[in-house]
Design an enzyme around this catalytic site. Structure first.
Site, mmCIF file in Angstrom:
data_model
loop_
_atom_site.group_PDB
_atom_site.id
_atom_site.type_symbol
_atom_site.label_atom_id
_atom_site.label_comp_id
_atom_site.label_asym_id
_atom_site.label_seq_id
_atom_site.Cartn_x
_atom_site.Cartn_y
_atom_site.Cartn_z
ATOM 1 N N ASP A 180 3.088 9.168 9.266
ATOM 2 C CA ASP A 180 3.405 8.007 8.445
ATOM 3 C C ASP A 180 2.190 7.088 8.441
ATOM 4 O O ASP A 180 1.614 6.784 9.498
ATOM 5 C CB ASP A 180 4.625 7.259 8.982
ATOM 6 C CG ASP A 180 5.097 6.185 8.016
ATOM 7 O OD1 ASP A 180 5.872 6.525 7.103
ATOM 8 O OD2 ASP A 180 4.671 5.024 8.171
ATOM 9 N N GLU B 289 4.764 7.442 1.821
ATOM 10 C CA GLU B 289 3.566 7.628 2.637
ATOM 11 C C GLU B 289 3.834 8.529 3.836
ATOM 12 O O GLU B 289 3.075 8.527 4.810
ATOM 13 C CB GLU B 289 3.035 6.272 3.113
ATOM 14 C CG GLU B 289 3.933 5.533 4.077
ATOM 15 C CD GLU B 289 4.977 4.645 3.397
ATOM 16 O OE1 GLU B 289 5.467 3.714 4.047
ATOM 17 O OE2 GLU B 289 5.294 4.900 2.212
#
Length: 312
Positions: free
Chosen positions: A175, A218
């Site tokens: 992440d 993301e």
């Protein structure tokens, strides 16, 4: 056609027979036994000729043409259009029925060839379109790596094939740290460039058997078949350091630094066939732990103890 020829032959052969009988009936030969036998043989021969000659005549006139047309039909049935029926170069109004039929059969064979060629082209295009759609359905449009659907389908396959044979399988979840800040500061186009470069870095550090995927926003995943916990942690640490040390170039040659948090889980179960959903959930818990302890780190979930520890 044969029946009509039989009728013609019957008429032609019966005329001389009738003349002969008429002439004999008015002569001394009428009662002659030998002449009567000749008449019987002549009549029998005429009948035999009536029965046999039409078929022989038809065979002589059209038999070869029919055989040629039959061979053409056989070749067309096998998809061979290299040899058509032999015909004069130009058609004329005086052509007989057989020549017209052969010319029409050549035309039909050519039309079948053209249509088969078009059909093969259409089928090929459909197959290519289907393959492209399958690739698109499994590919992330921004980064061109696997998407969420492809990831979970592959996880299902590898989990069943490897874990149920008691082979290890590791999952890394990535992440981007503070990604919202990048979007808010530099814009979404800059954020897309960061995501694209991250995908390249992750993809460049995988083996052929591994699967890198963007599973949302993301967040990335890296599936490592037949990889134990220590090996997976080493791969995660290397990728984390490569990302942290890379200068991300935005529009106007502006450079920014990006870091990622990574969570890892490895399953190597006995008894086999542990719940595959837990592999993802455990890795996600490890990812959350990396975020919680300050980001830019790698954390490992131990499924045997339920504990999470920082690796790097």
């Amino acid at each position: 056609m044969v029946s009509k020829l039989r009728l013609v032959f019957f008429v032609l052969l019966m005329i001389p027979q009738g003349v002969m009988f008429w002439m004999a009936s008015n002569s001394l030969l009428q009662g002659n036994k030998f002449f009567s036998e000749i008449e019987a043989v002549s009549l029998a021969s005429a009948l035999i000729l009536v029965l046999g000659m039409p078929g022989l005549t038809v065979e002589w006139l059209v038999g070869k043409h029919i055989r040629d047309m039959g061979k053409l039909c056989g070749r067309v049935k096998q998809g061979d259009y290299s040899e058509l029926l032999s015909l004069p170069n130009e058609s004329t109004n005086e052509e007989d029925t057989i020549m017209i039929l052969k010319r029409d059969m050549n035309w039909m064979a050519r039309q079948i060839e053209f249509r088969e060629r078009d059909l093969r082209r259409v089928v090929k295009e459909l197959q290519e379109s289907r393959s492209q759609m399958q690739v698109m359905a499994m590919t992330d449009p921004l980064t061109s790596i696997a998407n969420r659907r492809c990831f979970f389908d592959t996880l299902e396959k590898h989990f069943t094939a490897l874990l149920c044979d008691c082979h290890p399988i590791s999952l890394l979840l990535f992440d981007v740290d503070l990604f919202k800040k990048i979007n808010d500061t530099y814009g979404h186009q800059a954020g897309d460039k960061v995501l694209l470069k991250l995908a390249e870095i992750i993809q460049e550090n995988t083996r052929d058997s591994d699967l890198a995927a963007r599973i949302g926003g993301e967040e990335y995943a890296l599936l490592l078949p037949e990889t134990n916990s220590q090996e997976a942690a080493g791969i995660a640490s290397r990728i984390k350091n490569l990302i942290a040390g890379h200068d991300f170039i935005l529009d106007g040659n502006q450079q920014i630094s990006v870091t990622v948090s990574i969570g890892i889980c490895t399953l190597f179960q006995r008894p086999c066939c542990f719940d595959k959903e837990k592999l993802y959930n455990f890795a996600d818990q490890a990812l959350y732990y990396s975020k919680h302890i300050g980001r830019n780190s790698v954390s490992v979930y131990n499924p045997d103890t339920g504990l999470i520890s920082k690796f790097a």
